[in-house]
Design a protein around this motif. Sequence first.
Motif, PDB file in Angstrom:
ATOM      1  N   GLN A 229      -5.340  23.427 -53.711  1.00  0.00           N
ATOM      2  CA  GLN A 229      -5.522  24.789 -53.223  1.00  0.00           C
ATOM      3  C   GLN A 229      -4.337  25.669 -53.627  1.00  0.00           C
ATOM      4  O   GLN A 229      -4.503  26.806 -54.070  1.00  0.00           O
ATOM      5  N   LYS A 252     -14.078  32.551 -55.150  1.00  0.00           N
ATOM      6  CA  LYS A 252     -14.115  33.780 -54.362  1.00  0.00           C
ATOM      7  C   LYS A 252     -12.972  33.804 -53.369  1.00  0.00           C
ATOM      8  O   LYS A 252     -12.647  32.794 -52.753  1.00  0.00           O
ATOM      9  N   TRP A 253     -12.349  34.977 -53.236  1.00  0.00           N
ATOM     10  CA  TRP A 253     -11.258  35.111 -52.261  1.00  0.00           C
ATOM     11  C   TRP A 253     -11.809  35.010 -50.845  1.00  0.00           C
ATOM     12  O   TRP A 253     -12.802  35.655 -50.511  1.00  0.00           O
ATOM     13  N   ASN A 254     -11.197  34.199 -50.052  1.00  0.00           N
ATOM     14  CA  ASN A 254     -11.620  34.043 -48.664  1.00  0.00           C
ATOM     15  C   ASN A 254     -10.574  34.718 -47.778  1.00  0.00           C
ATOM     16  O   ASN A 254      -9.471  34.212 -47.600  1.00  0.00           O
ATOM     17  N   GLU A 255     -10.950  35.894 -47.268  1.00  0.00           N
ATOM     18  CA  GLU A 255      -9.992  36.719 -46.533  1.00  0.00           C
ATOM     19  C   GLU A 255      -9.491  36.009 -45.274  1.00  0.00           C
ATOM     20  O   GLU A 255      -8.331  36.110 -44.896  1.00  0.00           O
ATOM     21  N   GLU A 256     -10.392  35.249 -44.665  1.00  0.00           N
ATOM     22  CA  GLU A 256     -10.046  34.579 -43.425  1.00  0.00           C
ATOM     23  C   GLU A 256      -8.996  33.487 -43.658  1.00  0.00           C
ATOM     24  O   GLU A 256      -8.029  33.366 -42.923  1.00  0.00           O
ATOM     25  N   ARG A 257      -9.218  32.698 -44.721  1.00  0.00           N
ATOM     26  CA  ARG A 257      -8.286  31.597 -45.039  1.00  0.00           C
ATOM     27  C   ARG A 257      -7.091  32.083 -45.844  1.00  0.00           C
ATOM     28  O   ARG A 257      -6.146  31.334 -46.077  1.00  0.00           O
ATOM     29  N   LYS A 258      -7.178  33.303 -46.360  1.00  0.00           N
ATOM     30  CA  LYS A 258      -6.157  33.829 -47.282  1.00  0.00           C
ATOM     31  C   LYS A 258      -5.975  32.884 -48.471  1.00  0.00           C
ATOM     32  O   LYS A 258      -4.850  32.578 -48.894  1.00  0.00           O
ATOM     33  N   SER A 259      -7.096  32.398 -48.978  1.00  0.00           N
ATOM     34  CA  SER A 259      -7.097  31.436 -50.085  1.00  0.00           C
ATOM     35  C   SER A 259      -8.395  31.601 -50.854  1.00  0.00           C
ATOM     36  O   SER A 259      -9.334  32.219 -50.344  1.00  0.00           O
ATOM     37  N   TYR A 260      -8.444  31.021 -52.041  1.00  0.00           N
ATOM     38  CA  TYR A 260      -9.681  31.070 -52.814  1.00  0.00           C
ATOM     39  C   TYR A 260     -10.599  29.913 -52.448  1.00  0.00           C
ATOM     40  O   TYR A 260     -10.159  28.769 -52.342  1.00  0.00           O
ATOM     41  N   ASP A 261     -11.877  30.225 -52.256  1.00  0.00           N
ATOM     42  CA  ASP A 261     -12.899  29.177 -52.208  1.00  0.00           C
ATOM     43  C   ASP A 261     -13.253  28.870 -53.647  1.00  0.00           C
ATOM     44  O   ASP A 261     -13.235  29.757 -54.496  1.00  0.00           O
TER      45      ASP A 261
END
Lengths: 318, 95
Positions: A229, A252-261
């Motif tokens: 990750q 895709k950027w995952n705003e909740e995780r502040k990471s890329y899916d």
Amino acid sequence: MSEEQIKSLEKQFEARIARDEKIEPKDWMPEKYRKTHIRQMSQHAHSEIVGMLPEGNWITRAPSLRRKVALLAKVQDEAGHGLYLYSATETLGISREEMYEQLHTGKAKYSSIFNYPTITWADMGAIGWLVDGAAIINQVPLCNTSYGPYARAMIRVCKEESFHQRQGYEIMIKLANGTPEQKEMAQDALNRWWWPSLMMLGPTDDVSVHTAQSMKWKLKRKSNDDLRQQFIDQTVPQAELIGLTIPDPDLKWNEERKSYDFGAIDWDEFWQVVKGHGPCNKERMKARVDAWEEGEWIRDAAMAHAEKKQERKEKQAV
Amino acid sequence: MSTKNWPLWEVFVRSKNGLEHRHCGSLHAADEDMALENARDVYTRRSEGVSIWVVESKHITASNPENNGEMFEPAQDKVYRHPTFYDLPDEVKHM
């Protein structure tokens, strides 16, 4: 030693590691610690040595002198890193020849990324950027590992490695800003090296067999999935910056995780390559075995010369 | 297979004049000249040194960690070897 004595020694040993004390070569250590370290450190050394082959392929065809000296220096560094790691492994009581033997007979593995071919100049860029990038992420935590000689070797390696990644990314920048054909070449290299680079960070946590024990011995400080990750999160913006597209439609950027899916990794491909069925496994191994066998006469000659010199010295001394 | 393998050498590098040589690793070489040349290529590719020592590993005698107690503990209760052991009034300067 009785079983009870060993148990007590093991307990003391684990406590030392928990206190962040380093283990040095002559210290008592559990057999499993020794074996695990020999396995991981020798595989690491083998990876550095085999890793010279895909890049060595392009030294004579580098597009400019600047690129050529850089690539040459990088490949020479990989040789140096292999040598630091081999000698660190030897402190655990295995000989250099035994390690070579294990590599040449396929008993020891090396990083499977080096079983992919380097078919264009852009591959030199992608390897430096992605493969060395993933390697750095793997290696930085090892500077704090519990076995002293390994930690010291890794500190040297990490210091030297950062130029490797930068020289690779610079190649990519140049190609991405070049003619449409050059940009396409860069994109093609990214397409081919992206997934194998993600695989380089190891099987997912749920199937990784060594993780728990290795965490305890500080041979590993973060899990494979966490490292992966981290690699994705830091690399995606670097690709965007130079106008290249990561070959993953599910990224895709995952705003909740502040990471890329990210999308599913083809682990079947990974295991195929590990088992020896990658595009270049046979070629790589042949190159290593040939180098070793064809170099035998010169190793023998050097030894004979050294002995003759010694004898002459002794005669003069009489 | 070769009958004789190249022996192991320990490498010590002085990073600059005024500092001591420090152990930095080991390598294999047929003789001392080759050991020096290999040490230069393996351990000083980025100007890490101004002087190199190599010594064949078999010539090094090392203490055994199992004897660390009798070896090093006797020094631990000899605090009078340190300046802080001695009580001096605060007014004393330059001592």
